[in-house]
Design an enzyme around this catalytic site. Structure first.
Site, PDB file in Angstrom:
ATOM      1  N   ASP A  65      34.250  26.940 -42.740  1.00 18.90           N
ATOM      2  CA  ASP A  65      33.292  25.880 -43.035  1.00 18.90           C
ATOM      3  C   ASP A  65      31.981  26.232 -42.337  1.00 18.90           C
ATOM      4  O   ASP A  65      31.807  27.337 -41.821  1.00 18.90           O
ATOM      5  CB  ASP A  65      33.842  24.505 -42.638  1.00 18.90           C
ATOM      6  N   HIS A  66      31.068  25.277 -42.299  1.00 14.49           N
ATOM      7  CA  HIS A  66      29.741  25.497 -41.729  1.00 14.49           C
ATOM      8  C   HIS A  66      29.775  25.894 -40.254  1.00 14.49           C
ATOM      9  O   HIS A  66      28.909  26.630 -39.796  1.00 14.49           O
ATOM     10  CB  HIS A  66      28.878  24.244 -41.907  1.00 14.49           C
ATOM     11  N   CYS A 122      37.015  27.080 -38.435  1.00 15.98           N
ATOM     12  CA  CYS A 122      36.285  25.814 -38.484  1.00 15.98           C
ATOM     13  C   CYS A 122      35.942  25.434 -37.043  1.00 15.98           C
ATOM     14  O   CYS A 122      36.205  26.213 -36.121  1.00 15.98           O
ATOM     15  CB  CYS A 122      37.054  24.722 -39.222  1.00 15.98           C
ATOM     16  N   GLY A 164      39.386  24.478 -35.380  1.00 16.73           N
ATOM     17  CA  GLY A 164      40.507  25.256 -35.893  1.00 16.73           C
ATOM     18  C   GLY A 164      41.663  24.392 -36.354  1.00 16.73           C
ATOM     19  O   GLY A 164      42.536  24.853 -37.076  1.00 16.73           O
ATOM     20  N   GLY A 174      41.791  21.390 -38.308  1.00 13.95           N
ATOM     21  CA  GLY A 174      41.813  20.984 -39.713  1.00 13.95           C
ATOM     22  C   GLY A 174      42.136  22.144 -40.634  1.00 13.95           C
ATOM     23  O   GLY A 174      42.932  22.008 -41.573  1.00 13.95           O
ATOM     24  N   HIS A 202      56.234  36.743 -32.346  1.00 11.25           N
ATOM     25  CA  HIS A 202      57.348  35.796 -32.406  1.00 11.25           C
ATOM     26  C   HIS A 202      57.378  34.962 -33.680  1.00 11.25           C
ATOM     27  O   HIS A 202      58.453  34.538 -34.106  1.00 11.25           O
ATOM     28  CB  HIS A 202      57.307  34.839 -31.212  1.00 11.25           C
ATOM     29  N   ASN A 203      56.206  34.694 -34.260  1.00  6.43           N
ATOM     30  CA  ASN A 203      56.139  33.770 -35.389  1.00  6.43           C
ATOM     31  C   ASN A 203      55.729  34.432 -36.697  1.00  6.43           C
ATOM     32  O   ASN A 203      55.669  33.772 -37.717  1.00  6.43           O
ATOM     33  CB  ASN A 203      55.172  32.625 -35.094  1.00  6.43           C
ATOM     34  N   ARG A 236      64.536  32.178 -36.753  1.00  5.24           N
ATOM     35  CA  ARG A 236      63.714  30.985 -36.503  1.00  5.24           C
ATOM     36  C   ARG A 236      62.672  30.820 -37.604  1.00  5.24           C
ATOM     37  O   ARG A 236      62.418  29.701 -38.050  1.00  5.24           O
ATOM     38  CB  ARG A 236      63.054  31.098 -35.128  1.00  5.24           C
TER      39      ARG A 236
END
Length: 143
Positions: free
Chosen positions: A8-9, A65, A68, A70, A98-99, A136
């Site tokens: 975004d801006h 953004c 971060g 939204g 991990h993710n 996981r």
């Protein structure tokens, strides 16, 4: 490698610098972000990034953004997206290891531009560890 990027801006300056970094590494960029600083709605720029990641049209995504939050919330509405809101390199490393984060969300108003660039490098260079983390990850999607 191809990376989708959206902002975004609040993230325009960061996006432009990140695109420069990516291009210097011969990484193709799909730019869905605004190039201006007039107020815009982040979902309009985040959904296309998340869709490209979820559909496998790109390898990873980067969204930016102000906080971060939204952007990350929006991206994570898409199946197959694992977007991590990160504020330092250590969090980025763990999000990848991990993710298996496939989208990096950056809070432009809370990190410096040099920090953001280092975080992007970490995001690109860190591999998923698999193993116990794999099971996981498989439990994340809603049933």
């Amino acid at each position: 490698m191809k990376i989708a990027i959206g902002n975004d801006h609040a993230g325009t300056e960061y996006k432009l610098a990140i695109i420069g970094l990516l291009k210097s590494k011969n990484i193709e960029v799909a730019n869905f972000g605004t190039d201006g600083t007039d107020s815009v709605d982040y979902p309009d720029f985040v959904h296309p990034v998340a869709k490209d990641v979820a559909d496998g049209n790109v390898n990873k995504g980067i969204i930016i953004c102000g906080s971060g939050n939204g952007a990350s919330m929006t991206a994570n509405k898409h199946q197959k997206v694992r977007c991590a809101l990160c504020w330092n390199k250590e969090i980025v490393q763990l999000a990848r290891e991990h993710n298996d984060a496939n989208i990096l969300s950056l809070p432009a108003r809370f990190i410096s531009l040099p920090q953001a660039l280092e975080m992007v490098k970490m995001f690109l260079d860190t591999e998923f560890h698999g193993g116990r983390h794999e099971r996981r990850i498989e439990k994340i999607p809603c049933l």
